[in-house]
Design an enzyme around this catalytic site. Structure first.
Site, PDB file in Angstrom:
ATOM      1  N   ASP A   1      -1.637  -3.544  -1.182  1.00 55.63           N
ATOM      2  CA  ASP A   1      -2.574  -3.299  -0.077  1.00 55.63           C
ATOM      3  C   ASP A   1      -1.665  -2.957   1.113  1.00 55.63           C
ATOM      4  O   ASP A   1      -0.523  -2.518   0.904  1.00 55.63           O
ATOM      5  CB  ASP A   1      -3.450  -4.541   0.193  1.00 55.63           C
ATOM      6  CG  ASP A   1      -4.663  -4.240   1.094  1.00 55.63           C
ATOM      7  OD1 ASP A   1      -5.675  -3.750   0.590  1.00 55.63           O
ATOM      8  OD2 ASP A   1      -4.588  -4.482   2.311  1.00 55.63           O
TER       9      ASP A   1
ATOM     10  N   LYS B   1      -8.058 -11.767  -3.539  1.00 55.79           N
ATOM     11  CA  LYS B   1      -7.197 -11.095  -2.555  1.00 55.79           C
ATOM     12  C   LYS B   1      -6.140 -12.073  -2.089  1.00 55.79           C
ATOM     13  O   LYS B   1      -6.358 -13.288  -2.128  1.00 55.79           O
ATOM     14  CB  LYS B   1      -8.028 -10.658  -1.345  1.00 55.79           C
ATOM     15  CG  LYS B   1      -7.368  -9.573  -0.515  1.00 55.79           C
ATOM     16  CD  LYS B   1      -7.653  -8.197  -1.077  1.00 55.79           C
ATOM     17  CE  LYS B   1      -6.837  -7.122  -0.428  1.00 55.79           C
ATOM     18  NZ  LYS B   1      -7.301  -5.783  -0.832  1.00 55.79           N
TER      19      LYS B   1
HETATM   20  P1  NDP Z   1      -0.257   1.164   3.914  1.00 54.19           P
HETATM   21  O1  NDP Z   1       0.515  -0.028   4.309  1.00 54.19           O
HETATM   22  O2  NDP Z   1       0.319   2.111   2.945  1.00 54.19           O
HETATM   23  O3  NDP Z   1      -0.671   2.002   5.208  1.00 54.19           O
HETATM   24  C1  NDP Z   1      -1.411   1.429   6.231  1.00 54.19           C
HETATM   25  C2  NDP Z   1      -1.585   2.455   7.332  1.00 54.19           C
HETATM   26  O4  NDP Z   1      -2.511   1.955   8.284  1.00 54.19           O
HETATM   27  C3  NDP Z   1      -0.306   2.725   8.088  1.00 54.19           C
HETATM   28  O5  NDP Z   1      -0.332   4.005   8.616  1.00 54.19           O
HETATM   29  C4  NDP Z   1      -0.369   1.670   9.185  1.00 54.19           C
HETATM   30  O6  NDP Z   1       0.402   1.987  10.329  1.00 54.19           O
HETATM   31  C5  NDP Z   1      -1.846   1.700   9.518  1.00 54.19           C
HETATM   32  N1  NDP Z   1      -2.260   0.406  10.052  1.00 54.19           N
HETATM   33  C6  NDP Z   1      -2.189  -0.794   9.443  1.00 54.19           C
HETATM   34  N2  NDP Z   1      -2.628  -1.760  10.250  1.00 54.19           N
HETATM   35  C7  NDP Z   1      -2.977  -1.157  11.381  1.00 54.19           C
HETATM   36  C8  NDP Z   1      -3.519  -1.629  12.602  1.00 54.19           C
HETATM   37  N3  NDP Z   1      -3.760  -2.932  12.803  1.00 54.19           N
HETATM   38  N4  NDP Z   1      -3.756  -0.718  13.562  1.00 54.19           N
HETATM   39  C9  NDP Z   1      -3.497   0.577  13.374  1.00 54.19           C
HETATM   40  N5  NDP Z   1      -2.991   1.084  12.223  1.00 54.19           N
HETATM   41  C10 NDP Z   1      -2.745   0.224  11.253  1.00 54.19           C
HETATM   42  O7  NDP Z   1      -1.649   0.583   3.399  1.00 54.19           O
HETATM   43  P2  NDP Z   1      -2.742   1.298   2.479  1.00 54.19           P
HETATM   44  O8  NDP Z   1      -2.787   2.753   2.750  1.00 54.19           O
HETATM   45  O9  NDP Z   1      -2.546   0.833   1.095  1.00 54.19           O
HETATM   46  O10 NDP Z   1      -4.075   0.608   3.010  1.00 54.19           O
HETATM   47  C11 NDP Z   1      -4.869   1.167   4.050  1.00 54.19           C
HETATM   48  C12 NDP Z   1      -6.282   0.591   3.989  1.00 54.19           C
HETATM   49  O11 NDP Z   1      -6.861   0.918   2.722  1.00 54.19           O
HETATM   50  C13 NDP Z   1      -6.383  -0.932   4.108  1.00 54.19           C
HETATM   51  O12 NDP Z   1      -7.575  -1.253   4.770  1.00 54.19           O
HETATM   52  C14 NDP Z   1      -6.465  -1.377   2.663  1.00 54.19           C
HETATM   53  O13 NDP Z   1      -7.100  -2.642   2.545  1.00 54.19           O
HETATM   54  C15 NDP Z   1      -7.324  -0.269   2.080  1.00 54.19           C
HETATM   55  N6  NDP Z   1      -7.251  -0.088   0.642  1.00 54.19           N
HETATM   56  C16 NDP Z   1      -6.054   0.129   0.001  1.00 54.19           C
HETATM   57  C17 NDP Z   1      -6.027   0.340  -1.358  1.00 54.19           C
HETATM   58  C18 NDP Z   1      -4.772   0.665  -2.091  1.00 54.19           C
HETATM   59  O14 NDP Z   1      -4.840   0.930  -3.282  1.00 54.19           O
HETATM   60  N7  NDP Z   1      -3.611   0.694  -1.451  1.00 54.19           N
HETATM   61  C19 NDP Z   1      -7.262   0.276  -2.159  1.00 54.19           C
HETATM   62  C20 NDP Z   1      -8.467   0.123  -1.387  1.00 54.19           C
HETATM   63  C21 NDP Z   1      -8.425  -0.068  -0.048  1.00 54.19           C
HETATM   64  P3  NDP Z   1       1.848   1.322  10.531  1.00 54.19           P
HETATM   65  O15 NDP Z   1       2.722   1.982   9.515  1.00 54.19           O
HETATM   66  O16 NDP Z   1       2.209   1.614  11.933  1.00 54.19           O
HETATM   67  O17 NDP Z   1       1.671  -0.144  10.273  1.00 54.19           O
HETATM   68  O1  2IT Z   2      -8.604  -3.188  -1.527  1.00 52.78           O
HETATM   69  C1  2IT Z   2      -8.329  -2.837  -2.681  1.00 52.78           C
HETATM   70  O2  2IT Z   2      -9.200  -2.523  -3.499  1.00 52.78           O
HETATM   71  C2  2IT Z   2      -6.910  -2.793  -3.068  1.00 52.78           C
HETATM   72  N1  2IT Z   2      -6.044  -3.037  -2.224  1.00 52.78           N
HETATM   73  C3  2IT Z   2      -6.513  -2.457  -4.473  1.00 52.78           C
HETATM   74  C4  2IT Z   2      -6.647  -3.656  -5.362  1.00 52.78           C
HETATM   75  C5  2IT Z   2      -6.126  -3.493  -6.763  1.00 52.78           C
HETATM   76  O3  2IT Z   2      -6.163  -4.522  -7.463  1.00 52.78           O
HETATM   77  O4  2IT Z   2      -5.731  -2.417  -7.184  1.00 52.78           O
END
Ligand code: NDP
Ligand code: 2IT
Length: 444
Positions: free
Chosen positions: A165, A125
């Site tokens: 992420d 990561k």
């Molecule tokens: P994005 O940046 O696309 O979206 C994040 C969302 O969460 C936004 O709505 C953001 O709001 C909100 N957010 C972030 N930080 C905070 C906080 N401290 N308090 C409140 N709201 C918050 O990220 P992802 O959708 O990609 O990721 C979301 C979660 O999913 C994370 O935990 C990530 O690790 C996990 N994840 C993502 C994967 C992926 O493929 N993208 C895979 C597996 C897990 P704002 O816009 O206001 O910041």
């Molecule tokens: O938390 C996660 O699994 C991710 N942000 C996706 C990682 C990836 O390599 O696709």
């Protein structure tokens, strides 16, 4: 003191000031106790001590210049945690809260998550405390180019393959890839989540959200239920939240609330996802605007209140520790029966305890959000085979992977006498393959 207790105590002493890393390690190690008891050879081989120590931690300076000519310096990280079963694989997070503790907790989780996918990917990561909010496209590009100017020497298509992420989506991956290609003079699958015109995979954008719904659907199905007619609350409004909402709605669920870091929207008629997508994906705006555009919906400042909205299924899809004990108790009191973690570690240890004691079907992050990285591994397979699979082909593989994960974690929990405890099941099932590979490869 047991082996697990000793390793955990040592970890806390030797990694002070890393609360998120301690939290993830505590959750994982305590559930592995029955496995290491069954395998005394693990202790002799120092397996757990090696498992919780990253193979390599890279920290670097990221200088960049904003549109007004001002110089900024951010911190850059890549934690290459474990390569026993494949090249390091895991996302990059750009968010002001990023520090070593957060990257290490995410990296540790990633090892077991990637193992659960059944695909050959190790755990890593990275990220930065850079805040992409309010930056111009040129500023984002300048930052990404500077970040990659250091990162390129540590990664590679067979070494370490980063992805997105929080704060890192298609735009950022494009800039990062462009810089890598320019420096190395090679067009290879060194990042996943690439655009479709330069080696990306169909379904990668939707994968984490869709995968979350596929595994939750399986958990519902084996209990004679489905998403049809269920009320769902989803936190976040980013990549994971949006595509979880889309798939849940397509299966007949009513999603009534979402949030961003400023506050939440409640729409009793069901969220109009086109409006959310326009605000978040097209305009990069604030979710508050939804209530101004959609009659009958409301906006409330602050995030916490979202968990007071009654629902059958809660899907936290924003960030770590967004559900604490109080939120968990409120969800239970309001009749919530299923929790699927789209975000990484969104529930505190106390919240998980409350869910489990109250019979909530709790699907932990490393199983429930594995669809994203699984589809990244499918992107890697397409890159190395110089192939491009159809949407249907990738989506079918993703669904199959998620259904398999559900049954693997269910069986692992049963095997150790913890039926229905998917935290135990996921940690044990994920750990087995990594432990086997580490044992076979000697003390390295
Ligand atoms: P994005 O940046 O696309 O979206 C994040 C969302 O969460 C936004 O709505 C953001 O709001 C909100 N957010 C972030 N930080 C905070 C906080 N401290 N308090 C409140 N709201 C918050 O990220 P992802 O959708 O990609 O990721 C979301 C979660 O999913 C994370 O935990 C990530 O690790 C996990 N994840 C993502 C994967 C992926 O493929 N993208 C895979 C597996 C897990 P704002 O816009 O206001 O910041
Ligand atoms: O938390 C996660 O699994 C991710 N942000 C996706 C990682 C990836 O390599 O696709």
């Amino acid at each position: 003191m047991t082996y697990v207790e000793r390793v955990l105590k040592d970890l806390k002493k030797r990694n002070p000031g890393e609360p998120e890393f301690h939290q993830a390690a505590t959750e994982i190690l305590t559930t592995l106790a029955p496995v290491v008891e069954k395998h005394p050879e693990y202790e002799k081989a120092g397996l757990l001590e090696r498992f919780v120590e990253p193979e390599r931690v890279v920290m670097f300076r990221v200088p960049w210049v904003d549109d007004k000519g001002k110089v900024h310096v951010n911190k850059g990280y890549r934690v290459q945690f474990n390569s026993a079963i494949g090249p390091y694989k895991g996302g990059l997070r750009f968010h002001p809260s990023v520090n070593l503790s957060i990257i290490k907790f995410l990296g540790l989780e990633q090892i077991l998550k990637n193992s659960l996918t059944g695909l050959p990917i190790g755990g890593g990561k990275g990220g930065s405390d850079f805040d992409p909010k309010g930056k111009s496209d040129r500023e984002i590009m300048a930052f990404c180019q500077s970040f990659m100017t250091e990162l390129y020497r540590h990664i590679g298509a067979d070494t370490d393959v980063p992805a997105g992420d929080i704060g890192v989506g298609g735009r950022e991956i494009g800039f990062l890839f462009g810089q890598y290609k320019k420096i190395r003079n090679e067009h290879v699958g060194v990042l996943t989540g690439r655009g479709l015109s330069y080696g990306g995979s169909l379904v990668r954008t939707e994968a984490t959200g869709y995968g979350l719904i596929y595994i939750t659907e399986e958990a519902l199905k084996v209990r004679g239920e489905s998403f049809e007619g269920k009320t769902v609350v989803i936190s976040g409004s980013g990549n994971v939240a949006i595509y979880a909402c889309q798939k849940a709605q397509s299966l007949g669920a009513k999603v009534v609330a979402m949030y961003d870091s400023n506050g939440y929207i409640y729409d009793p008629n069901g969220i109009n996802l086109d409006v959310v997508k326009d605000i978040k994906e097209v305009k990069r705006g604030r979710i508050k605007e939804y209530a101004e555009r959609v009659p009958g919906s409301t906006y409330t400042e602050g995030c916490k209140g979202i968990w007071t909205i009654p629902c059958d299924i809660a899907l936290p899809c924003a960030t770590q520790n967004e559900i604490d004990a109080q939120a968990a108790q409120t969800l239970v009191d309001n009749g919530c029966k299923y929790v699927g973690e789209g975000a990484n570690m969104p529930s505190t240890l106390e919240a998980i305890d409350i869910f489990q004691k109250n019979g909530v079907v709790f699907l932990p992050a490393k199983a429930a959000n594995a669809g994203g990285v699984a589809t990244s591994a499918l992107e890697m397979a397409q890159s190395s085979g110089r192939m491009f699979w159809s949407f249907e082909e990738v989506d079918a593989q993703l669904k199959n992977i998620m259904v398999n994960i559900y049954h693997n974690i269910d069986e692992a929990a049963r095997e150790y006498g913890y039926e229905g405890n998917y935290v135990m099941g996921a940690n044990i099932a994920g750990f087995k393959k990594v432990a086997d590979a580490m044992m076979a490869q000697g003390i390295v």
